[in-house]
Scaffold this active site. Structure first.
Site, PDB file in Angstrom:
ATOM      1  N   ASP B 135       0.813  -1.215   0.000  1.00  0.00           N
ATOM      2  CA  ASP B 135       0.000   0.000   0.000  1.00  0.00           C
ATOM      3  C   ASP B 135       0.854   1.276   0.000  1.00  0.00           C
ATOM      4  O   ASP B 135       1.867   1.354   0.696  1.00  0.00           O
ATOM      5  CB  ASP B 135      -0.903   0.023   1.240  1.00  0.00           C
ATOM      6  CG  ASP B 135      -1.952  -1.081   1.220  1.00  0.00           C
ATOM      7  OD1 ASP B 135      -1.711  -2.096   0.562  1.00  0.00           O
ATOM      8  OD2 ASP B 135      -2.992  -0.916   1.883  1.00  0.00           O
ATOM      9  N   HIS B 137      -1.076   4.624  -0.425  1.00  0.00           N
ATOM     10  CA  HIS B 137      -2.058   5.503   0.214  1.00  0.00           C
ATOM     11  C   HIS B 137      -1.712   6.981   0.167  1.00  0.00           C
ATOM     12  O   HIS B 137      -1.786   7.687   1.178  1.00  0.00           O
ATOM     13  CB  HIS B 137      -2.299   5.069   1.657  1.00  0.00           C
ATOM     14  CG  HIS B 137      -3.248   3.903   1.757  1.00  0.00           C
ATOM     15  ND1 HIS B 137      -4.518   3.952   1.247  1.00  0.00           N
ATOM     16  CD2 HIS B 137      -3.094   2.668   2.285  1.00  0.00           C
ATOM     17  CE1 HIS B 137      -5.106   2.777   1.459  1.00  0.00           C
ATOM     18  NE2 HIS B 137      -4.264   1.986   2.081  1.00  0.00           N
ATOM     19  N   ASP B 163      -3.903  -0.016  -3.680  1.00  0.00           N
ATOM     20  CA  ASP B 163      -4.090   1.003  -2.647  1.00  0.00           C
ATOM     21  C   ASP B 163      -3.084   2.142  -2.817  1.00  0.00           C
ATOM     22  O   ASP B 163      -2.320   2.471  -1.914  1.00  0.00           O
ATOM     23  CB  ASP B 163      -4.039   0.399  -1.241  1.00  0.00           C
ATOM     24  CG  ASP B 163      -5.381  -0.206  -0.840  1.00  0.00           C
ATOM     25  OD1 ASP B 163      -6.235  -0.372  -1.724  1.00  0.00           O
ATOM     26  OD2 ASP B 163      -5.571  -0.513   0.350  1.00  0.00           O
ATOM     27  N   ASN B 195      -8.323  -2.498  -2.921  1.00  0.00           N
ATOM     28  CA  ASN B 195      -9.727  -2.237  -2.601  1.00  0.00           C
ATOM     29  C   ASN B 195     -10.032  -0.738  -2.534  1.00  0.00           C
ATOM     30  O   ASN B 195     -11.188  -0.338  -2.619  1.00  0.00           O
ATOM     31  CB  ASN B 195     -10.123  -2.913  -1.279  1.00  0.00           C
ATOM     32  CG  ASN B 195      -9.360  -2.376  -0.095  1.00  0.00           C
ATOM     33  OD1 ASN B 195      -8.143  -2.243  -0.146  1.00  0.00           O
ATOM     34  ND2 ASN B 195     -10.062  -2.051   0.975  1.00  0.00           N
ATOM     35  N   HIS B 196      -8.997   0.087  -2.403  1.00  0.00           N
ATOM     36  CA  HIS B 196      -9.256   1.532  -2.416  1.00  0.00           C
ATOM     37  C   HIS B 196      -9.358   2.094  -3.824  1.00  0.00           C
ATOM     38  O   HIS B 196      -9.735   3.251  -3.992  1.00  0.00           O
ATOM     39  CB  HIS B 196      -8.188   2.275  -1.616  1.00  0.00           C
ATOM     40  CG  HIS B 196      -8.460   2.275  -0.140  1.00  0.00           C
ATOM     41  ND1 HIS B 196      -9.039   3.323   0.517  1.00  0.00           N
ATOM     42  CD2 HIS B 196      -8.267   1.322   0.799  1.00  0.00           C
ATOM     43  CE1 HIS B 196      -9.183   3.032   1.800  1.00  0.00           C
ATOM     44  NE2 HIS B 196      -8.713   1.821   2.000  1.00  0.00           N
ATOM     45  N   HIS B 336      -3.849  -8.025  -4.045  1.00  0.00           N
ATOM     46  CA  HIS B 336      -3.909  -7.015  -2.994  1.00  0.00           C
ATOM     47  C   HIS B 336      -4.343  -7.589  -1.645  1.00  0.00           C
ATOM     48  O   HIS B 336      -3.707  -7.372  -0.624  1.00  0.00           O
ATOM     49  CB  HIS B 336      -4.850  -5.877  -3.378  1.00  0.00           C
ATOM     50  CG  HIS B 336      -4.967  -4.841  -2.290  1.00  0.00           C
ATOM     51  ND1 HIS B 336      -3.940  -3.977  -1.990  1.00  0.00           N
ATOM     52  CD2 HIS B 336      -5.962  -4.570  -1.400  1.00  0.00           C
ATOM     53  CE1 HIS B 336      -4.306  -3.209  -0.969  1.00  0.00           C
ATOM     54  NE2 HIS B 336      -5.521  -3.539  -0.594  1.00  0.00           N
ATOM     55  N   HIS B 410      -2.493  -4.824   1.847  1.00  0.00           N
ATOM     56  CA  HIS B 410      -3.826  -4.659   2.436  1.00  0.00           C
ATOM     57  C   HIS B 410      -3.849  -4.458   3.950  1.00  0.00           C
ATOM     58  O   HIS B 410      -4.710  -3.770   4.472  1.00  0.00           O
ATOM     59  CB  HIS B 410      -4.685  -5.877   2.078  1.00  0.00           C
ATOM     60  CG  HIS B 410      -6.162  -5.697   2.279  1.00  0.00           C
ATOM     61  ND1 HIS B 410      -6.817  -4.521   2.001  1.00  0.00           N
ATOM     62  CD2 HIS B 410      -7.116  -6.555   2.723  1.00  0.00           C
ATOM     63  CE1 HIS B 410      -8.117  -4.674   2.273  1.00  0.00           C
ATOM     64  NE2 HIS B 410      -8.310  -5.891   2.720  1.00  0.00           N
TER      65      HIS B 410
END
Lengths: 372, 523
Positions: B135, B137, B163, B195-196, B336, B410
């Site tokens: 990730d 982010h 992500d 998932n983001h 992910h 994740h």
């Protein structure tokens, strides 16, 4: 947006006020030249604004039911007040946990006169929500809120200007001196305003404008606080801003004042400043000029428990906020809350909520508070 | 709040130049701090909205302030764009400075990226050597730190496991930079979906708001979400070596192990110094203090019970000999989140229709949402989407699919990486001090190229032979596309893994527009 609300927003957003750029600040004295104590007071008062925005966010998304939350946030409605799900769940859990203990106190002292003393209450709406509730338990309750005179004056202004609040509270005229000019420096002056519930005159809310640091074992009792009533103290992220000595001194004021009538306390504070998350928390808060001196002394739940025992409490319980979510929120309610936004950040939640504790204690045998 | 003198100057200039609404410098400064944009972005936004309000009309020109710092941006003044290499390189340079590119360029970029991604299968094939990242982010400055630690593109072959956006303050710059690099160096950059990367999640967790703030409209968010729909769901890494390549950063003083070939796990710090090593035979610690991230690896080497399948790795197809051709160390599946009860062979992932918003349930959702956990079988996920899956599920899946390892992201892990289930699965987390609050370190995972002459498959990116297999794009190794019989029967024992652990970029290294991030606490 009113001009005065802008600095509030800035103080929410961070620590950019350290360069003499604070004119018009929330409680700034106005003159140039740094006044460290005043700045610190203003910083602590700003944490209340932070809490109020968090509460509003949780309310608007349906986590909490609080018809008064909006009144204490000077900010246009909309996404600006929206916090992330993890913060909303934390606000929800902390509020729910404290409410659980408070309602236990109210139930086990039902039928007698009792008092709740909220330290550093700020814009907290608990008293208002209690008075607005139709529960038969809410009677004979003297609710006291203590905070800086400027904060108290602001709250009174809000009450005066809100028809919604006027409908549940009547400000008792003879106890209400004219509001002093707001000043965070005026730790010497104390002010008191009393209001009475319109629906049930046995319930009163008294606002004490006072610097908590002036409370000691030997200082005189505050107006209308009685030594003979079962009493519950609430410090919701308040005493942690004082030095350990000052915080202990505040506690000793009440344990000395109320030796036999039954005294309980609820503390809500961060813990574990020494693991990686905790170190980052301390450093991030320091960047916002927020210091929590007691955090360096009461690091673990056991330290908090020992602190309360040392203060003379016989029964002591502690629960981290993530544990409160697990244990005190039932499955159905969890499902409801989960459905509001969905919480993706499960690991982060355990981490964050594990760094906050609700500790509660009582003595005197006149009432009981819940177990964990 | 305004860190730079010239920001202030630019704002002052803007304040005096925009008419008829006169904006005081103070208001503009406040607006910058309040909505968390750079002065430059705010200026762009004001100019853009002015142009919208006034267009079409001859007066547009004098709305553009004369300051060079301010004049650089308006999209309407840029030459028409077909995203030639030069344009891409310019966009990359701009994004590397953490400055958003104009909306028109984003549209073009996203269009181009979709053309590229649509050719990729749901499961992209990637050849080692590869550096696998978790990730990000929106922590742009930490992404720059990642590139510093892991090597720059295209020198390093990267695989990002999703992500890219949300939570951090620079989702836009981070994702667009990665996307630019993908378009510029398609064979050196693999992006799979997290998932983001979803419309619904980004409206809650920040990316949507960020786009609105930085562009004044949701257009850019829409372009990006359209790209999300085309991102692959997973990747298979082939040709990873049993042994680690020499660590180029290791100084002569750094501890080394007698036989490099023994090292299965190596943990390095951000400066390339070896912190810990684990040898293969006993998985015993060879040197250094125990990395908590790798502490769970004791046990039998994965894949020691030689699999019986030899078809294309991950397909579960059967073959006549033990061991996977071209895969002495077994293939590595990257995804992910994790596994799905609906997916027992990797080929079933290939059959999904992925070009859609992430559904609330089903195989595609599970791949992006699930987590490994210390349970037996499957369990309900506390996230409300996907499932929990235990060691038994992972081991059976890996055996059946001829995999030696699953790499996934994740989940925040404080140590940056965490191997579980006898090293059958690893979590890689690449966002240090996550949300500017968690105090964790980050990691990336390097898999070396197998140079034993056993050969690897050419990268095909799924069904369509778009790629030239890396030839001409800096890919190493001359044996690509060559299959060698001698690989048959090789004992598959999992790839050697080098983890590079790194911390958040120091505040003072953050680029000029960096506002000091503020993390929320309960006060």
């Amino acid at each position: 947006m009113s001009a005065s609300s802008i600095p509030n927003l800035l103080s929410l957003r961070g620590s950019r006020g350290g360069r003499g750029r604070t004119r018009g600040g929330r409680a700034g004295p106005g003159g140039p030249g740094p006044d460290a104590a005043a700045a610190h007071n203003a910083t602590i008062q700003a944490t209340d604004t932070d809490a109020a925005v968090s509460r509003l966010s949780a309310v608007e998304l349906g986590y909490l039911d609080d018809p008064f939350a909006r009144l204490f946030v000077q900010q246009p409605p909309g996404p600006s007040s929206r916090r992330l799900p993890i913060i909303n769940r934390g606000t929800y859990t902390r509020t729910t946990a404290i409410e659980n203990i408070v309602s236990h106190f109210l139930q086990t002292t039902q039928g007698q006169k009792r008092q709740i003393i909220s330290l550093g209450a700020g814009t907290d709406t608990r008293a208002l929500r209690l008075f607005a509730s139709t529960s038969p338990v809410i009677t004979d309750l003297a609710y006291h809120e203590l905070d800086f005179p400027a904060t108290v004056a602001q709250k009174l202004t809000t009450i005066r200007s809100s028809p919604q609040l006027q409908s549940i509270l009547t400000i008792t005229p003879n106890l209400s001196p004219p509001p002093p000019p707001p000043s965070p420096n005026s730790s010497q002056t104390t002010t008191t305003y009393q209001t009475t519930s319109t629906t049930n005159p046995t319930n009163t809310l008294t606002l004490h404008g006072i610097d908590l640091r002036s409370l000691t074992a030997t200082s005189p009792p505050l107006p209308s606080i009685t030594s003979t009533l079962p009493t519950l103290l609430i410090s919701e992220c308040c005493l942690c801003y004082l030095s350990p000595q000052e915080a202990a001194s505040v506690l000793s004021h009440f344990t000395t004042l109320i030796p036999a009538a039954g005294l309980g306390i609820i503390l809500y504070e961060p813990i574990k400043p020494q693991d990686p998350f905790g170190r980052m928390m301390v450093s991030n808060l320091a960047a916002r000029q927020i210091r929590m001196p007691t955090l360096e002394v009461y690091k673990q739940p056991e330290d908090q428990a020992a602190r309360l025992r040392d203060a003379g409490f016989e029964f002591v319980e502690t629960l981290t906020v993530d544990a409160a979510w697990e244990r005190w929120v039932d499955a159905e309610e969890k499902e409801r809350v989960d459905a509001l936004e969905g919480l993706d950040e499960v690991e982060e939640w355990v981490l964050l909520a594990g760094h906050y504790i609700v500790a509660w204690a009582w003595k005197g045998g006149k009432f009981e508070l819940p177990g964990t | 709040m305004l860190g730079r003198k010239d920001d202030e100057k630019a704002l002052r200039q803007l304040a005096s130049s925009v008419e008829p609404v006169s904006l005081s410098l103070e208001i503009l400064q406040t607006a910058c701090a309040w909505v968390w944009v750079t002065p430059e972005a705010l200026i762009n936004f004001l100019i853009a909205s002015r142009q919208r309000a006034n267009a079409p009309g001859p007066c547009r020109r004098h709305l553009t302030p004369k300051s060079p710092a301010v004049a650089a941006q308006p999209a309407s003044r840029r030459p028409p764009l077909n995203l030639e290499m030069g344009d891409l390189d310019r966009a990359i340079a701009q994004l590397r400075a953490c400055r958003p590119i104009p909306e028109a360029e984003v549209r073009e970029l996203c269009h181009k990226a979709r053309e590229l991604l649509i050719e990729e299968g749901n499961v992209v094939t990637v050849n080692a050597p590869v550096t696998i990242c978790g990730d990000i982010h929106g922590q742009f400055h930490d992404l720059m730190e990642l590139f510093r630690v892991g090597g720059d593109v295209p020198d390093t072959n990267y695989l990002f496991m999703g992500d890219f956006v949300d939570r951090g303050f620079y989702s836009l710059e981070s994702f667009l930079l990665l996307l630019c690099l993908k378009v510029r160096y398609p064979d050196r950059m693999t992006l799979i979906r997290g998932n983001h990367e979803s419309r619904q999640i980004t409206t809650v967790y920040g990316f949507y708001d960020e786009c609105l703030r930085k562009y004044g409209s949701a257009n850019v968010w829409r372009y990006c979400c359209d790209v999300f729909d085309y991102l692959a769901l997973g990747a298979i890494v082939l040709g990873a070596s049993n042994t680690l390549s020499p660590n180029p950063d290791t100084s002569s003083e750094a501890p080394t192990i007698d036989e490099d070939s023994d090292v299965e796990i190596q943990v390095c710090n951000a400066d390339g110094q070896i912190m810990t090593q684990f040898s293969r035979q006993a998985r015993s610690r060879v040197h250094g203090r125990s990395p908590s991230g790798a502490a769970t690896t004791n046990g039998v080497a994965p894949g020691a019970g030689a699999p019986t399948n030899t078809g294309p790795p991950g397909s579960g197809a059967s073959g006549s000999s033990g061991g996977s051709i071209g895969n002495p160390a077994g293939a590595v599946l990257c995804v992910h989140g994790g596994l799905s009860p609906l997916i027992d062979v990797v080929d079933k992932i290939r059959l999904l229709d992925r070009k859609q918003e992430v559904p609330h349930e089903g195989a595609m959702c599970d791949l992006l949402w699930s987590d490994p956990d210390e349970i037996d079988g499957w369990g309900l996920s506390p996230r409300g989407a996907g499932f929990l899956f235990g060691a038994d599920i992972v081991k059976v899946f890996n055996h059946k699919n001829d995999l030696s390892l699953i790499a996934r992201a994740h989940q925040l892990v404080m140590e940056g990486f965490k191997e579980m289930f006898d090293a059958n699965i690893v979590t890689v987390w690449s966002a240090p001090n996550y949300c500017y609050r968690c105090g964790n370190v980050a990691a990336l995972l390097e898999l070396s190229e197998d140079e034993s002459g056993l050969g690897v498959f050419a990268r095909s990116n799924g069904e369509v032979g778009r790629s030239d297999g890396g030839v001409g794009s800096g890919g190493g190794g001359g044996s690509r596309g060559v299959l060698t019989e001698s690989s048959r029967g090789a004992v598959m024992s999992g790839p050697a893994r080098r983890y590079r652990v790194f911390q958040a970029a120091p505040q003072d290294s953050r680029g000029m527009p960096a506002k000091k991030p503020v993390a929320d606490y309960f006060l």
